[in-house]
Scaffold this motif. Structure first.
Motif, PDB file in Angstrom:
ATOM      1  N   ALA A 147       0.822  -1.216   0.000  1.00 20.38           N
ATOM      2  CA  ALA A 147       0.000   0.000   0.000  1.00 20.38           C
ATOM      3  C   ALA A 147       0.852   1.261   0.000  1.00 20.38           C
ATOM      4  O   ALA A 147       0.424   2.304  -0.501  1.00 20.38           O
TER       5      ALA A 147
ATOM      6  N   TRP B 221      -1.805  -2.682  -6.554  1.00 20.87           N
ATOM      7  CA  TRP B 221      -3.015  -3.095  -5.832  1.00 20.87           C
ATOM      8  C   TRP B 221      -3.013  -4.609  -5.769  1.00 20.87           C
ATOM      9  O   TRP B 221      -2.274  -5.280  -6.506  1.00 20.87           O
TER      10      TRP B 221
ATOM     11  N   MET C 297      -6.583  -4.802  -1.453  1.00 18.05           N
ATOM     12  CA  MET C 297      -5.950  -3.534  -1.107  1.00 18.05           C
ATOM     13  C   MET C 297      -5.794  -2.691  -2.363  1.00 18.05           C
ATOM     14  O   MET C 297      -5.224  -3.126  -3.350  1.00 18.05           O
ATOM     15  N   HIS C 298      -6.350  -1.503  -2.317  1.00 14.69           N
ATOM     16  CA  HIS C 298      -6.150  -0.513  -3.383  1.00 14.69           C
ATOM     17  C   HIS C 298      -5.773   0.792  -2.690  1.00 14.69           C
ATOM     18  O   HIS C 298      -6.582   1.379  -1.987  1.00 14.69           O
ATOM     19  N   PRO C 299      -4.524   1.256  -2.885  1.00 19.13           N
ATOM     20  CA  PRO C 299      -4.053   2.398  -2.108  1.00 19.13           C
ATOM     21  C   PRO C 299      -4.699   3.741  -2.449  1.00 19.13           C
ATOM     22  O   PRO C 299      -4.766   4.617  -1.596  1.00 19.13           O
TER      23      PRO C 299
ATOM     24  N   PRO D 219      -9.425   3.278  -1.614  1.00 14.38           N
ATOM     25  CA  PRO D 219      -9.656   2.381  -0.479  1.00 14.38           C
ATOM     26  C   PRO D 219     -11.123   1.963  -0.338  1.00 14.38           C
ATOM     27  O   PRO D 219     -11.407   0.944   0.285  1.00 14.38           O
ATOM     28  N   GLU D 220     -12.037   2.713  -0.943  1.00 10.79           N
ATOM     29  CA  GLU D 220     -13.446   2.324  -0.889  1.00 10.79           C
ATOM     30  C   GLU D 220     -13.704   1.010  -1.628  1.00 10.79           C
ATOM     31  O   GLU D 220     -14.728   0.363  -1.412  1.00 10.79           O
TER      32      GLU D 220
ATOM     33  N   ASN E 101     -11.687  -1.640  -1.215  1.00  8.31           N
ATOM     34  CA  ASN E 101     -11.180  -2.723  -0.366  1.00  8.31           C
ATOM     35  C   ASN E 101     -12.324  -3.553   0.200  1.00  8.31           C
ATOM     36  O   ASN E 101     -13.286  -3.018   0.751  1.00  8.31           O
TER      37      ASN E 101
END
Length: 192
Positions: free
Chosen positions: A27, A38, A48-50, A53-54, A56
């Motif tokens: 991240a 990601w 995980m998506h840095p 984040p919505e 995730n």
């Protein structure tokens, strides 16, 4: 049996801790300033998506881009068939809601069933390409100017050289020194 169960639980806890640590590290990783990684699983569900984040924890199987392409599912298909590969789709840049053309590279991490991906926006590639073209163009222009300047210098120098040869050829030629001595001798039959 309880010992096996306790060992399994301890091993599972270690694996979960390792996964959490790997996700936390990924991240924070950036390259080229803002590009990122990601992680999704093969369901596909975002782990995980840095920058988004919505996403995730969400099921991504039905998510489509502006062209109707199920790009996260396509990533799963690429990894299942080849282990890794490229997927083209449209996705918003960080801080934007407008989808832009993007190409991503995804690779499977089989021990955990993960897919790790990273991508680049096509307009970023275009901008890098144009910057390279401008740099090469400036170098070529500088070389052309140098070649023209050297050519003009050589041309003017050769003109001066030719002029000097022409002036030299117009001067009367002096006879060789031996000819001068011969001219100074008087003929024997001369009476004076």
């Amino acid at each position: 049996m309880e010992a096996d169960s306790a060992a399994f639980a301890a091993q599972k806890a270690q694996e979960d801790a390792a996964k959490a640590a790997a996700l936390a590290t990924l991240a924070t990783l950036r390259y080229e300033g803002r590009d990122y990684f990601w992680v999704q699983d093969q369901m596909p569900r975002m782990l995980m998506h840095p920058t988004k984040p919505e996403l995730n924890g969400q099921d991504l199987s039905g998510m489509t881009d502006a062209d109707g392409q199920r790009y996260f599912q396509n990533m799963v298909d690429v990894v299942k068939s080849n282990g890794s590969g490229y997927v083209r789709y449209r996705f918003p840049k960080p801080g934007s809601t407008h989808a832009e053309p993007k190409i991503s590279y995804v690779a499977g991490f089989a021990p955990w069933g993960w897919i790790v991906g990273t991508g680049i926006y096509i307009d970023d590639v275009d901008m890098i390409f144009l910057r390279q073209i401008k740099t090469v163009g400036a170098i070529v222009a500088a070389l052309l100017i140098a070649v023209v300047a050297i050519s003009l210098l050589l041309l003017s120098t050769s003109h001066l050289f030719v002029s000097a040869l022409r002036i030299r050829s117009l001067r009367p030629k002096r006879p060789p020194e031996s000819a001068n001595r011969l001219c100074s001798l008087r003929p024997v039959w001369s009476l004076s």
